[in-house]
Design an enzyme around this catalytic site. Structure first.
Site, PDB file in Angstrom:
ATOM      1  N   HIS A 112       0.998  -1.016  -0.110  1.00 49.44           N
ATOM      2  CA  HIS A 112       0.004   0.160  -0.094  1.00 49.44           C
ATOM      3  C   HIS A 112       0.846   1.180   0.058  1.00 49.44           C
ATOM      4  O   HIS A 112       0.915   1.961   1.082  1.00 49.44           O
ATOM      5  CB  HIS A 112      -0.844   0.085   1.260  1.00 49.44           C
ATOM      6  CG  HIS A 112      -1.788  -1.199   1.302  1.00 49.44           C
ATOM      7  ND1 HIS A 112      -2.717  -1.348   0.671  1.00 49.44           N
ATOM      8  CD2 HIS A 112      -1.530  -2.291   2.204  1.00 49.44           C
ATOM      9  CE1 HIS A 112      -3.404  -2.689   1.173  1.00 49.44           C
ATOM     10  NE2 HIS A 112      -2.579  -3.045   1.897  1.00 49.44           N
ATOM     11  N   SER A 113       1.869   1.533  -1.256  1.00 47.73           N
ATOM     12  CA  SER A 113       2.559   2.393  -1.106  1.00 47.73           C
ATOM     13  C   SER A 113       2.029   3.950  -1.265  1.00 47.73           C
ATOM     14  O   SER A 113       2.850   4.911  -1.184  1.00 47.73           O
ATOM     15  CB  SER A 113       3.574   2.232  -2.026  1.00 47.73           C
ATOM     16  OG  SER A 113       3.114   2.230  -3.257  1.00 47.73           O
ATOM     17  N   LYS A 114       0.657   4.127  -1.453  1.00 51.60           N
ATOM     18  CA  LYS A 114       0.172   5.368  -1.762  1.00 51.60           C
ATOM     19  C   LYS A 114      -0.693   5.742  -0.462  1.00 51.60           C
ATOM     20  O   LYS A 114      -1.933   6.278  -0.667  1.00 51.60           O
ATOM     21  CB  LYS A 114      -0.424   5.635  -2.922  1.00 51.60           C
ATOM     22  CG  LYS A 114       0.258   5.424  -4.076  1.00 51.60           C
ATOM     23  CD  LYS A 114      -0.265   6.219  -5.408  1.00 51.60           C
ATOM     24  CE  LYS A 114       0.586   6.715  -6.417  1.00 51.60           C
ATOM     25  NZ  LYS A 114       0.078   6.986  -7.514  1.00 51.60           N
ATOM     26  N   ASN A 115      -0.424   5.073   0.627  1.00 53.75           N
ATOM     27  CA  ASN A 115      -1.233   5.398   1.666  1.00 53.75           C
ATOM     28  C   ASN A 115      -0.580   6.266   2.941  1.00 53.75           C
ATOM     29  O   ASN A 115       0.283   5.891   3.330  1.00 53.75           O
ATOM     30  CB  ASN A 115      -1.519   4.113   2.407  1.00 53.75           C
ATOM     31  CG  ASN A 115      -2.241   3.745   3.571  1.00 53.75           C
ATOM     32  OD1 ASN A 115      -1.951   4.692   4.533  1.00 53.75           O
ATOM     33  ND2 ASN A 115      -3.263   3.223   3.602  1.00 53.75           N
TER      34      ASN A 115
END
Lengths: 328, 333
Positions: A112-115
């Site tokens: 979840h690298s855009k969290n």
């Protein structure tokens, strides 16, 4: 939004209501008031997990099982910031090994690298540990997949600045720019590094101008590189229109028939600068600027025609003001 | 090297008008689906989600007035009596994002007294750090988004004097980049969403003098791609939400006319889901309330006669801002 695959823990397949170690907890249903704004019907695992989550959150239970539950809850919805906050309280309360937490959060970030929440959790754990030795590698892993990930860049900048890890950063940026010369994040990072280390001294400026012009040569329609060049020239004494290297470069490009709108825009601004500051370079006249604006309007940058019309107006207005001044 | 621009292609069969009825139904039904897994999945952004949906409905003149009490009750229950902040949903922790959304919703319903306003002011003031920046919540994440949330919330309550505005301006000014844009923190990359936050912040604090007007406005209009859509950073794909962040910033700077409005309208219309209603980020993607609000609000800034006038600083109906007698700064020639 989030995937529910269970690769963390085989217990995940067993609902909390069926686990003996949770028998003493009464699950707490979501209470949206007497008249719920919207009816609710979650998937079973989600509902089960969050019912128990609400129950122990209310009690502020600090225990191993609560820690494990936050893992499932985060897995079901990594953006739920309350889950992360509660998890930190448990980590602190139990005195857990924070290095293990770093390993765990790395897995979550890679998924979840855009969290915002997971990155912030990472930062707090790094702060608690005062150990940033794994952070460059982590952000590089994320940026290898998405070179413009804003969260990764923010984390990297924070780490580099806080723990003084500037060594090697310019080389890393160079690799990224070689991979994708239009990577605006990398150009921004270049500025960040120089600004925080050597500063824009004359030598650095000279080196950076060469570097940038070389990259513009390969791809002339590259907003990021042109903007970086303009940013550099803000630090020089020569402005936009008196740096011989830059003016020669632009003129050669123009003569070669290149009509990159970014290059034309720089020439327009060079003319405008000379008009305002009274430079004596006969190449940069208001007439030339207006002709270029017309070409941009009609051919090379039609979609921004109104901007170029505005530039023509500005040039006319400045010329008129100067005429009034000189006649007075 | 050949020029490759990241963009999308707009299909010829796109809708030629705004599907108002469908969008209103889309928002009203959102989360009321049989499988409302989404509802549970989105509780961490519930109050902001309500703001997006309700504002879109009001801009389309279809706000359910009868929900006023129910919504106020929900928000009231989300207010933390201790800190005064408002959470995304019941039992969550308070956060500045939802505190602003809650205040915005209550302003639209002219129902501010439903919550403890002193508590809200106390909460916002408690989040300011000595460098002028704001944290999002007690856990300390700092970002220019939160600077915007802080001053927008306080301005709506007419309580800007509860914080150190000058120091707050200094922090935002320190996030200005060489390209005229703003990022989340000093020297972070310029990003259209954060530019909106910073320009909006400076509009509320009456300090637009900090902005390099035309450098920034040019950067913003460079966001327009051949498809007509706007991206948020160089070499990124267009997205309807940037129609809002970029357009509202250009409006505040008095440079809205620098983009090609017709081309942008076409892109926004293409992002409508003709079946379910709602707008998606890009044509063909799944619609959601977030992009629906920004699609509708952008159409308002572009002068669509059937959409209420939106205030570019607050992203709220202009009549509400007028009722509150607020006059956020705008640049005009």
């Amino acid at each position: 939004m989030s995937d529910c695959s269970s690769d963390e823990n085989e217990n995940d397949t067993i609902l909390y209501r069926d686990r003996p170690e949770w028998k003493d907890v009464t699950p707490l249903k979501q209470d949206d008031g007497d008249e719920p704004v919207v009816a609710i019907d979650y998937t079973e695992a989600f509902e089960d997990c969050y019912d128990y989550f609400r129950a122990i959150l209310k009690k502020k239970e600090i225990s191993e099982r609560a820690l494990e539950l936050t893992k499932t809850a985060a897995q079901l919805n990594s953006a739920n910031y309350t889950v992360w906050q509660y998890r930190r309280e448990i980590l602190k309360g139990l005195g857990k090994d924070l290095n293990e937490e770093l390993d765990y959060i790395q897995k979550v970030i890679l998924k979840h690298s855009k969290n915002y929440q997971v990155w912030h959790h990472r930062r707090i754990i790094v702060e608690w540990l005062q150990d940033a030795s794994k952070e460059k590698y982590l952000t590089e892993t994320v940026l290898a997949k998405d070179a413009k990930n804003y969260h990764a860049w923010q984390h990297r900048q924070w780490v580099i600045r806080t723990f003084k890890l500037f060594d090697g950063e310019l080389e890393y940026v160079d690799t990224l720019i070689s991979d994708d010369v239009r990577n605006n994040s990398a150009w921004n990072q270049r500025y960040f590094v120089i600004n925080n280390t050597t500063g824009f001294t004359d030598e650095v400026l000279d080196r950076e101008i060469d570097y940038t012009l070389n990259h513009i040569k390969t791809v002339t329609e590259n907003e990021s590189a042109w903007n970086y060049l303009r940013g550099l020239l803000l630090h020089g004494k020569e402005g936009l229109s008196n740096n011989k290297k830059v003016t020669d470069f632009c003129e050669e490009l123009y003569k070669s028939g290149n009509r990159s709108p970014f290059s034309l825009a720089v020439i327009v601004d060079m003319c405008f600068e000379q008009l305002n500051e009274g430079g004596g370079d006969s190449r940069y006249t208001p007439q030339r600027a207006k002709e270029l604006c017309e070409e941009l309007i009609n051919k090379y940058d039609i979609i921004r025609a109104n901007y170029w019309k505005h530039m023509i107006e500005m040039i006319d207005k400045t010329m008129k003001d100067e005429n009034i001044e000189s006649s007075n | 090297m050949a020029t490759v621009i990241k963009d999308i292609e707009i299909q010829p069969n796109i809708p030629i008008s705004v599907l108002f009825e469908k969008h209103a139904n889309f928002i009203k039904e959102y989360g009321q689906k049989e499988n409302s897994y989404e509802y549970g999945m989105t509780d961490y952004l519930r109050v902001s989600g309500m703001f997006w949906g309700l504002t879109a409905l009001e801009l389309m003149n279809t706000l359910p007035k009868q929900s006023k009490g129910e919504i106020a009750e929900y928000i009231k229950n989300c207010q933390d009596p201790e800190s005064g902040g408002i959470s995304a949903c019941l039992q969550h922790d308070p956060h500045i994002l939802h505190t602003l959304s809650a205040v915005q919703i209550l302003c639209i319903y002219d129902n501010l007294n439903a919550i403890d306003l002193d508590g809200v002011v106390r909460y916002i003031a408690s989040l300011q750090l000595s460098d002028g920046s704001f944290m999002g919540d007690k856990w300390g994440e700092v970002d220019t988004r939160f600077s915007f949330c802080a001053v927008a919330t306080l301005a709506l309550l007419n309580k800007l004097n509860a914080i150190d505005v000058n120091q707050a301006v200094e922090f935002v000014a320190s996030c200005k980049n060489f390209d005229g844009g703003f990022g989340s923190r000093p020297l972070s990359e310029s990003h259209a969403g954060l530019i909106y936050c910073c320009v909006g912040f400076l509009s509320i604090t009456n300090r637009l003098d900090v902005v390099d007007r035309d450098t920034l406005a040019w950067w913003l209009c460079e966001r327009q791609l051949p498809s007509g859509g706007l991206n948020g950073r160089p070499e990124k794909l267009p997205d309807v939400c940037y129609s809002w962040w970029v357009l509202s910033s250009l409006s505040i700077l008095g440079r809205l006319h620098w983009i090609d409005a017709e081309a942008l309208k076409k892109f926004i219309l293409a992002c409508q889901d003709t079946e379910t209603g709602g707008f998606a980020d890009r044509p063909g993607d799944v619609a959601d309330p977030f992009h629906t609000l920004f699609g509708i609000a952008a159409m308002s800034l572009l002068g669509h006669e059937s959409v209420q006038k939106v205030n570019p600083t607050f992203c709220m109906p202009q009549h509400v801002i007028d009722r509150l007698q607020l006059k956020p700064q705008m640049m005009i020639d």
